[in-house]
Design a protein around this motif. Sequence first.
Motif, PDB file in Angstrom:
ATOM      1  N   LEU A 176       0.840  -1.205   0.000  1.00  0.00           N
ATOM      2  CA  LEU A 176       0.000   0.000   0.000  1.00  0.00           C
ATOM      3  C   LEU A 176       0.872   1.251   0.000  1.00  0.00           C
ATOM      4  CD1 LEU A 176      -2.786   1.349   0.195  1.00  0.00           C
ATOM      5  CD2 LEU A 176      -2.638   1.121   2.698  1.00  0.00           C
ATOM      6  N   TYR A 177       1.947   1.210   0.775  1.00  0.00           N
ATOM      7  CA  TYR A 177       2.889   2.332   0.840  1.00  0.00           C
ATOM      8  C   TYR A 177       3.508   2.590  -0.536  1.00  0.00           C
ATOM      9  CZ  TYR A 177       6.814   5.118   2.690  1.00  0.00           C
ATOM     10  OH  TYR A 177       7.712   6.115   2.946  1.00  0.00           O
ATOM     11  N   ARG A 178       3.943   1.535  -1.205  1.00  0.00           N
ATOM     12  CA  ARG A 178       4.539   1.671  -2.534  1.00  0.00           C
ATOM     13  C   ARG A 178       3.543   2.222  -3.548  1.00  0.00           C
ATOM     14  NH1 ARG A 178       7.801  -3.584  -4.532  1.00  0.00           N
ATOM     15  NH2 ARG A 178       7.847  -2.267  -6.396  1.00  0.00           N
ATOM     16  N   LEU A 179       2.319   1.725  -3.494  1.00  0.00           N
ATOM     17  CA  LEU A 179       1.295   2.173  -4.446  1.00  0.00           C
ATOM     18  C   LEU A 179       0.991   3.663  -4.264  1.00  0.00           C
ATOM     19  CD1 LEU A 179      -1.168  -0.864  -4.304  1.00  0.00           C
ATOM     20  CD2 LEU A 179       0.267  -0.199  -6.247  1.00  0.00           C
ATOM     21  N   ILE A 180       0.880   4.085  -3.011  1.00  0.00           N
ATOM     22  CA  ILE A 180       0.591   5.492  -2.739  1.00  0.00           C
ATOM     23  C   ILE A 180       1.776   6.371  -3.144  1.00  0.00           C
ATOM     24  CG2 ILE A 180       0.141   7.176  -0.907  1.00  0.00           C
ATOM     25  CD1 ILE A 180      -1.565   5.115   0.472  1.00  0.00           C
ATOM     26  N   LEU A 181       2.986   5.895  -2.904  1.00  0.00           N
ATOM     27  CA  LEU A 181       4.173   6.657  -3.326  1.00  0.00           C
ATOM     28  C   LEU A 181       4.190   6.840  -4.842  1.00  0.00           C
ATOM     29  CD1 LEU A 181       7.081   5.241  -1.118  1.00  0.00           C
ATOM     30  CD2 LEU A 181       5.919   7.433  -0.898  1.00  0.00           C
ATOM     31  N   GLU A 182       3.851   5.782  -5.578  1.00  0.00           N
ATOM     32  CA  GLU A 182       3.816   5.887  -7.029  1.00  0.00           C
ATOM     33  C   GLU A 182       2.799   6.932  -7.478  1.00  0.00           C
ATOM     34  OE1 GLU A 182       3.164   2.111  -8.831  1.00  0.00           O
ATOM     35  OE2 GLU A 182       5.120   1.289  -8.232  1.00  0.00           O
ATOM     36  N   LYS A 183       1.627   6.910  -6.843  1.00  0.00           N
ATOM     37  CA  LYS A 183       0.594   7.895  -7.183  1.00  0.00           C
ATOM     38  C   LYS A 183       1.048   9.310  -6.829  1.00  0.00           C
ATOM     39  CE  LYS A 183      -2.487   5.005  -8.743  1.00  0.00           C
ATOM     40  NZ  LYS A 183      -2.837   5.007 -10.203  1.00  0.00           N
ATOM     41  N   ALA A 184       1.719   9.445  -5.690  1.00  0.00           N
ATOM     42  CA  ALA A 184       2.189  10.761  -5.256  1.00  0.00           C
ATOM     43  C   ALA A 184       3.206  11.329  -6.243  1.00  0.00           C
ATOM     44  CB  ALA A 184       2.795  10.670  -3.859  1.00  0.00           C
ATOM     45  N   GLU A 185       4.108  10.477  -6.731  1.00  0.00           N
ATOM     46  CA  GLU A 185       5.103  10.940  -7.689  1.00  0.00           C
ATOM     47  C   GLU A 185       4.455  11.289  -9.028  1.00  0.00           C
ATOM     48  OE1 GLU A 185       8.378   8.256  -7.978  1.00  0.00           O
ATOM     49  OE2 GLU A 185       9.166   8.810  -6.014  1.00  0.00           O
ATOM     50  N   GLN A 186       3.429  10.525  -9.411  1.00  0.00           N
ATOM     51  CA  GLN A 186       2.704  10.830 -10.645  1.00  0.00           C
ATOM     52  C   GLN A 186       1.996  12.172 -10.541  1.00  0.00           C
ATOM     53  OE1 GLN A 186       0.129   7.474 -11.377  1.00  0.00           O
ATOM     54  NE2 GLN A 186       1.838   6.065 -11.700  1.00  0.00           N
ATOM     55  N   VAL A 187       1.424  12.450  -9.365  1.00  0.00           N
ATOM     56  CA  VAL A 187       0.750  13.733  -9.152  1.00  0.00           C
ATOM     57  C   VAL A 187       1.756  14.877  -9.258  1.00  0.00           C
ATOM     58  CG1 VAL A 187      -0.429  15.163  -7.434  1.00  0.00           C
ATOM     59  CG2 VAL A 187      -1.144  12.794  -7.772  1.00  0.00           C
ATOM     60  N   ARG A 188       2.960  14.695  -8.667  1.00  0.00           N
ATOM     61  CA  ARG A 188       3.977  15.733  -8.746  1.00  0.00           C
ATOM     62  C   ARG A 188       4.384  16.003 -10.187  1.00  0.00           C
ATOM     63  NH1 ARG A 188       8.127  13.321  -6.348  1.00  0.00           N
ATOM     64  NH2 ARG A 188       9.256  12.930  -8.264  1.00  0.00           N
ATOM     65  N   GLN A 189       4.570  14.956 -10.959  1.00  0.00           N
ATOM     66  CA  GLN A 189       4.951  15.128 -12.356  1.00  0.00           C
ATOM     67  C   GLN A 189       3.834  15.784 -13.155  1.00  0.00           C
ATOM     68  OE1 GLN A 189       6.002  11.162 -13.562  1.00  0.00           O
ATOM     69  NE2 GLN A 189       7.819  11.086 -12.254  1.00  0.00           N
ATOM     70  N   LEU A 190       2.594  15.449 -12.834  1.00  0.00           N
ATOM     71  CA  LEU A 190       1.448  16.053 -13.517  1.00  0.00           C
ATOM     72  C   LEU A 190       1.359  17.542 -13.210  1.00  0.00           C
ATOM     73  CD1 LEU A 190      -1.113  15.606 -15.247  1.00  0.00           C
ATOM     74  CD2 LEU A 190      -2.353  15.125 -13.126  1.00  0.00           C
ATOM     75  N   LEU A 191       1.569  17.889 -11.951  1.00  0.00           N
ATOM     76  CA  LEU A 191       1.551  19.298 -11.562  1.00  0.00           C
ATOM     77  C   LEU A 191       2.649  20.075 -12.273  1.00  0.00           C
ATOM     78  CD1 LEU A 191       0.919  18.936  -7.708  1.00  0.00           C
ATOM     79  CD2 LEU A 191      -0.678  19.863  -9.384  1.00  0.00           C
ATOM     80  N   PHE A 192       3.811  19.458 -12.403  1.00  0.00           N
ATOM     81  CA  PHE A 192       4.926  20.125 -13.072  1.00  0.00           C
ATOM     82  C   PHE A 192       4.635  20.347 -14.556  1.00  0.00           C
ATOM     83  CE2 PHE A 192       8.857  19.476 -15.614  1.00  0.00           C
ATOM     84  CZ  PHE A 192       9.455  20.687 -15.324  1.00  0.00           C
ATOM     85  N   SER A 193       4.092  19.341 -15.203  1.00  0.00           N
ATOM     86  CA  SER A 193       3.833  19.445 -16.647  1.00  0.00           C
ATOM     87  C   SER A 193       2.708  20.412 -16.979  1.00  0.00           C
ATOM     88  CB  SER A 193       3.508  18.058 -17.221  1.00  0.00           C
ATOM     89  OG  SER A 193       2.334  17.534 -16.602  1.00  0.00           O
TER      90      SER A 193
END
Length: 517
Positions: free
Chosen positions: A35-52
Amino acid sequence: MNSISTLLTQLRQLKLKLALEGMIVGLVSGLVVVLYRLILEKAEQVRQLLFSSQNSIWYTISWFILLILVALFVGKLMMKDPMICGSGIPQVEGVLANKLKMNPLSVLIRKFIGGTLCIGAGLSVGREGPSIQLGAATAQYLSQLTKLSKTEEKYLISSGASAGLAAAFNAPLAGVLFSLEEIHKHFSPLVFISAMSASLTADFVSKNFFGLKPVFNFDTLEAIPLDHYWLIIILGIITGLCGVFYNKTIKTTLEGYDKIAWIKKQYRPIIPFILAGLLLFILPQVLGGGHSLVESLIHSSFTIKMLLLLLIVKFIFSMISFGSGVPGGIFFPLLVLGALTGSIFGTVAANLGLINDTLIQNFIILAMAGYFTAIVRAPITGSILITEMTGSLTHLLSLSLISLIAYTVAECLKSEPVYDYLLARQLQGTKTFETSEDKLMIEIPVFTNSYIDGRFVRDLSLPDGCLLIAVKRGSHELIPRGNTELLAGDYLVILLKESIASSVQEELILHCNQLKV
């Protein structure tokens, strides 16, 4: 005599119990870490989306305000429970050495949230340390819920730590070896059985979510020709020196933060959070743990200048991030630094015509193992971990060689293993906690030519509240008497009060491990 026989019978039954309990711990800890890994992946995707999607100065200002608010929240979590600060591995070692006390539910909640926010924001910290602590905290919480004995609880905390590493990296064998080589620093059959059952179960759970592929997907890996092994020796020396420099810089950074008296610990996370915001627009490749950066090294080509820039910035950013005390590990970032070092070395060697371009990937792998070994001082774990993370056995000989060389360099330069230093630092100023009169059972191995090798039971001089109940010699369990000779390879099974466990365990390990002069 009857009471000792009863204890020996319970000891034999404990192996089976720990194997079964380890599977339960592996299942639950595996789910928590997944669960921790899955949430981390989503968090990093959100950061990249915000940047783009950023397109205005107000958007940028809003992002930095959000980072500061998140940093303040993380700082508050750290103040609420200092046990969540940093990696988490030294804290687990301290708990198992009876020197620290952990509130498992508090650690589970706050480490989970804090680690997610830090890695999601882009700080250069890893998921492995938090995963190990989350696994250990889960095991301790389960032990307390089911009211297991203190002895079982300690073994299951080790199992949870192994399960955490196994689920974090899809590396079950490395999880087991990490408990034996780093956490306990000796082989124990009871630790092995419980850790193995937990690690395999957690790895099975993890693979059901993330698939059977290894963490790093290397396209082609050829065995390094034997006439190229002199390059491995050079790389081993380089990574050994880099590891020593890394450990010294960690100390300097932590001490540097301490000297900034006008910045309270609660506000220190603001520094790396703001830096992460700046790097998002300048050099986003160095953000986060670094998994995507290693993947790009495998599948893309960089100039040496760019590799050097990434190495320097990643190194500095990792130090600033970890030094602030935020909930996050050093494990993955140091592997990334090793990968960058190996990529630079391999690229230079290829440009000089010493190797084919196809072998650069091998040097990336080798440098990760050398870097890890020099910093953590766990060569077997490092070799097996990198093997499992890459899914290839073609470089096992070269991995073992570079780990040995890097280890030797670090030892010759008297560099203290990073987790030993972090644990000693954690214990500084730590308030003593109340201990119960519950009984613990511990195993201490007798090493060849150690102080106690060849001596007798009566030479142990055990304090009150401490009882040697058995000497395990191979498949036999001897009932100890004063004239029983202790030999290398024996395991001393000792029953003692929790209140004296820390000091007694430390003294016994010293006597049973320290070589005769």
